[in-house]
Motif scaffolding. Structure first.
Motif, short mmCIF file in Angstrom:
data_model
loop_
_atom_site.label_atom_id
_atom_site.label_comp_id
_atom_site.label_asym_id
_atom_site.label_seq_id
_atom_site.Cartn_x
_atom_site.Cartn_y
_atom_site.Cartn_z
N LEU A 178 0.83 -1.21 0.00
CA LEU A 178 0.00 0.00 0.00
C LEU A 178 0.86 1.25 0.00
O LEU A 178 0.58 2.22 -0.69
N HIS A 179 1.95 1.18 0.77
CA HIS A 179 2.84 2.33 0.90
C HIS A 179 3.37 2.78 -0.46
O HIS A 179 3.61 3.97 -0.68
N HIS A 180 3.55 1.83 -1.39
CA HIS A 180 4.09 2.19 -2.70
C HIS A 180 3.02 2.27 -3.79
O HIS A 180 3.15 3.04 -4.74
N ALA A 181 1.96 1.46 -3.66
CA ALA A 181 0.92 1.47 -4.71
C ALA A 181 0.09 2.75 -4.66
O ALA A 181 -0.26 3.30 -5.70
N LEU A 182 -0.21 3.23 -3.44
CA LEU A 182 -1.06 4.41 -3.32
C LEU A 182 -0.45 5.67 -3.96
O LEU A 182 -1.12 6.35 -4.73
N PRO A 183 0.85 5.97 -3.67
CA PRO A 183 1.42 7.14 -4.34
C PRO A 183 1.40 7.00 -5.87
O PRO A 183 1.16 7.97 -6.58
N SER A 184 1.63 5.79 -6.37
CA SER A 184 1.61 5.57 -7.81
C SER A 184 0.23 5.89 -8.37
O SER A 184 0.10 6.60 -9.38
N LEU A 185 -0.80 5.34 -7.73
CA LEU A 185 -2.17 5.57 -8.20
C LEU A 185 -2.51 7.05 -8.11
O LEU A 185 -3.14 7.61 -9.02
N ARG A 186 -2.07 7.69 -7.01
CA ARG A 186 -2.35 9.12 -6.85
C ARG A 186 -1.73 9.92 -8.00
O ARG A 186 -2.38 10.76 -8.60
N ARG A 187 -0.48 9.61 -8.32
CA ARG A 187 0.20 10.35 -9.41
C ARG A 187 -0.53 10.17 -10.73
O ARG A 187 -0.74 11.14 -11.47
N VAL A 188 -0.91 8.93 -11.00
CA VAL A 188 -1.60 8.68 -12.28
C VAL A 188 -2.94 9.40 -12.32
O VAL A 188 -3.29 10.04 -13.32
N LEU A 189 -3.69 9.35 -11.21
CA LEU A 189 -5.02 9.97 -11.21
C LEU A 189 -4.92 11.49 -11.30
O LEU A 189 -5.69 12.12 -12.04
N VAL A 190 -3.97 12.08 -10.57
CA VAL A 190 -3.81 13.53 -10.62
C VAL A 190 -3.44 13.97 -12.04
O VAL A 190 -4.04 14.87 -12.62
N SER A 191 -2.47 13.28 -12.64
CA SER A 191 -2.03 13.70 -13.98
C SER A 191 -3.13 13.47 -15.01
O SER A 191 -3.33 14.28 -15.91
N LEU A 192 -3.88 12.37 -14.84
CA LEU A 192 -4.97 12.12 -15.79
C LEU A 192 -6.06 13.18 -15.67
O LEU A 192 -6.59 13.65 -16.68
N SER A 193 -6.39 13.56 -14.43
CA SER A 193 -7.43 14.58 -14.25
C SER A 193 -6.99 15.88 -14.90
O SER A 193 -7.78 16.52 -15.62
N LEU A 194 -5.72 16.27 -14.68
CA LEU A 194 -5.22 17.50 -15.30
C LEU A 194 -5.22 17.38 -16.82
O LEU A 194 -5.55 18.33 -17.53
N ALA A 195 -4.89 16.18 -17.32
CA ALA A 195 -4.87 15.97 -18.76
C ALA A 195 -6.27 16.09 -19.35
O ALA A 195 -6.48 16.71 -20.39
N TRP A 248 1.36 13.61 -17.33
CA TRP A 248 0.39 14.50 -17.97
C TRP A 248 0.73 14.66 -19.45
O TRP A 248 -0.12 14.59 -20.32
N LEU A 249 2.04 14.81 -19.70
CA LEU A 249 2.51 15.05 -21.06
C LEU A 249 2.25 13.84 -21.97
O LEU A 249 2.06 14.00 -23.17
N VAL A 250 2.23 12.66 -21.37
CA VAL A 250 1.99 11.49 -22.20
C VAL A 250 0.48 11.25 -22.36
O VAL A 250 0.02 10.69 -23.35
N ALA A 251 -0.31 11.71 -21.38
CA ALA A 251 -1.76 11.41 -21.41
C ALA A 251 -2.54 12.35 -22.31
O ALA A 251 -3.60 11.98 -22.82
N ILE A 252 -2.04 13.60 -22.51
CA ILE A 252 -2.89 14.56 -23.24
C ILE A 252 -3.06 14.20 -24.72
O ILE A 252 -4.11 14.45 -25.27
N TRP A 253 -2.05 13.57 -25.35
CA TRP A 253 -2.15 13.37 -26.81
C TRP A 253 -3.27 12.42 -27.21
O TRP A 253 -4.08 12.78 -28.08
#
Lengths: 266, 270
Positions: free
Chosen positions: A72-89, A145-150
């Protein structure tokens, strides 16, 4: 009463057939595990490492990681990063995609630049990201974010661009103004393509996440891969790879479910 | 038929030319006629003679190259909810249910209409076109006839002064087409709107029209014919022998006007 029994029988045989049919998916996974385990037992991955690389070792390590909280200690930050960048994208890409798809001139102005940018691996921007944002979370989120927007921009514009002129004309004859046409016709018509774009964006983001997290952050699944290597815990490394694959599969399944909910037939 | 004849739409010397591969061609030449209030006007003519163009111009989706189109005395400057258009291909939004499609017109209004009010109004028109039983269905699940009914309800719901119908019942099987003829006649009689109906089906034209405008291949008006056949013309009335004779007679007249145009062409070629 007899009839009722009959239908029940039919339903249960239908269910059985379904279960039998679906069991092939599970069977594939089991066969894969068996082949993997045999390869490890035959020491195909080298005399010293084969045991640690086996699925049994990986599963045991996985259980250990769940118990001590490392997963959990490592999966949660990963998921958070992906979700934040996807939302911004999504916030940036959807409006751009609609404009690009609807106005031919904007499409022409952006076409070459977008096609050019989309072919650049976001990792190539890594030094620049670190210069601007420093080592840490922000750089990782920026790269994702840069990879998700295209895929989001290109699919949304495709969807908005193929809106039937008939629908637009009909809306006009019903007294719709530009905003009404945009809100009630063009955007809803592009939703299935937006979701396809989202699915592709989630896929590439999750793939780029691992190398991006190897660039100086101190948690996340990508970081943990390097960490297990440095600690010679190859069983944990394999377990982390399994987790990355599983989370990716689940994210993609969620997307496919979303697409099936919003697809419409013409 | 019409007791008081007020002009609703008037076309004067309307010409429309298109450029295709650098060559100019006329879709319409010098068309002048009036659409009277409450009349059922049918425009017939060979395919590609500019019938649809004529309708698009009245709808305001396209503009004449020269000439004027006046709607209640005002020039047509664009599309508007006073003219409801039913296109040849149905234009239902596939992601909306039938009910939500019919509600669409209310959503475009400047003054918002409450949800329950929208639904009640939409239901009224869906019942009118006989589709009250399928409101939850999506366009993808409808048959051809049901789609026409749904688009009709959708357009009727915006309460247009004039209905512009472009080949609206093409590609329907003959039984469905017959029912739709009855429906549109009934709706036109009860709602008292004005209908301009484009078709290439002469039977359909004679059944529905108060007047028939015949366009020729050059895109100009060959004739405007008054249809003296009494109403009702559908259902049991059509089985009356005398009526039947007059029906066939009038259809012949229309046919001869169209043939004259075709005949002229053959003479010119040979």
């Amino acid at each position: 009463m007899a009839k009722q029994n009959d239908t029940r029988q039919k339903n249960s045989t239908g269910l059985m057939a379904l279960v039998a049919d679906r069991s092939f998916y599970v069977l594939g996974v089991i066969l894969f595990m068996i082949v993997w385990q045999i390869a490890a037992s035959l020491k195909l991955f080298g005399a010293d490492f084969s045991e640690a690389f086996s699925p049994l070792a990986a599963i045991l390590a996985l259980i250990e990681m769940i118990k001590n909280g490392e997963l959990l200690h490592h999966a949660l930050p990963s998921l958070r990063r992906v979700l934040v960048s996807l939302s911004l994208a999504v916030v940036v890409a959807l409006p751009i995609g609609v404009l690009v798809g609807y106005f031919r001139r904007i499409e022409q102005l952006t076409y070459v630049v977008f096609q050019f940018m989309r072919m650049i691996s976001p990792l190539a921007w890594m030094p620049i990201a670190i210069i601007i944002f420093g080592v840490g979370d922000v750089s990782v989120v920026f790269l994702l974010w840069l990879v998700a927007i295209w895929p989001l921009i290109l699919n949304t514009s495709h969807g908005a661009g193929r809106v039937s002129p008939l629908w637009v004309n009909m809306a006009k004859t019903m007294g719709a103004l530009d905003m009404g046409i945009l809100r009630k016709v063009i955007i809803p018509a592009a939703v299935p393509d937006m979701l396809t774009g989202l699915r592709l964006a989630v896929g590439v983001s999750w793939i780029i996440l691992v190398p991006a997290e190897m660039l100086g952050v101190s948690d996340g699944l990508g970081y943990f891969i390097l960490d297990t290597r440095d600690r010679f815990r190859y069983d944990q490394l394999m377990a982390t790879i399994m987790v990355i694959g599983m989370i990716g599969y689940l994210l993609d399944s969620a997307n496919r479910w979303l697409i099936s909910k919003f697809s419409w037939k013409i | 038929m019409t007791t008081e004849s007020t002009v609703l739409i008037s076309l004067r010397q309307v010409t429309k030319t298109y450029r295709k591969n650098g060559r100019e061609f006329h879709a319409l030449r010098d068309c002048s006629f009036d659409v009277m209030k409450n009349e059922f006007l049918v425009i017939v003519g060979p395919t590609g003679c500019g019938k649809s163009t004529l309708l698009n111009l009245m709808a305001g989706l396209d503009f004449p190259t020269s000439g004027t189109i006046l709607l209640e005395g005002e020039p047509v400057t664009g599309p508007g909810a006073d003219r409801g258009v039913i296109f040849q291909e149905y234009a239902l939004l596939p992601w909306r249910s039938v009910l939500k499609n019919v509600e669409l017109g209310f959503e475009f209004r400047k003054n918002p209409v409450s949800r329950s009010e929208r639904e009640a109004e939409a239901m009224k028109y869906l019942d009118m076109v006989g589709l009250g039983y399928a409101v939850k269905k999506h366009p993808g699940e409808l048959s051809g006839g049901m789609k026409r009914r749904a688009s009709l309800a959708m357009i009727l719901a915006i309460k247009p002064v004039i209905l512009l119908m472009d080949g609206a019942f093409n590609a329907l099987d003959s039984k469905t087409k017959m029912t739709m003829h009855q429906e549109i006649t009934r709706i036109w009689e009860t709602e008292k709107n004005t209908v301009v109906f484009v078709t290439s089906d002469l039977d359909e034209a004679v059944k529905l029209a108060d007047r028939i405008v015949v366009l020729n291949r050059e895109g100009s008006i060959e004739a405007v014919l008054q249809n003296e056949l009494p109403r009702p013309r559908l259902g049991s009335a059509a089985r009356d022998l005398d009526f039947h004779h007059r029906f066939i007679e009038f259809r012949e007249t229309v046919m001869n006007v169209i043939k004259k145009d075709a005949g002229l062409r053959t003479c010119a070629i040979s």
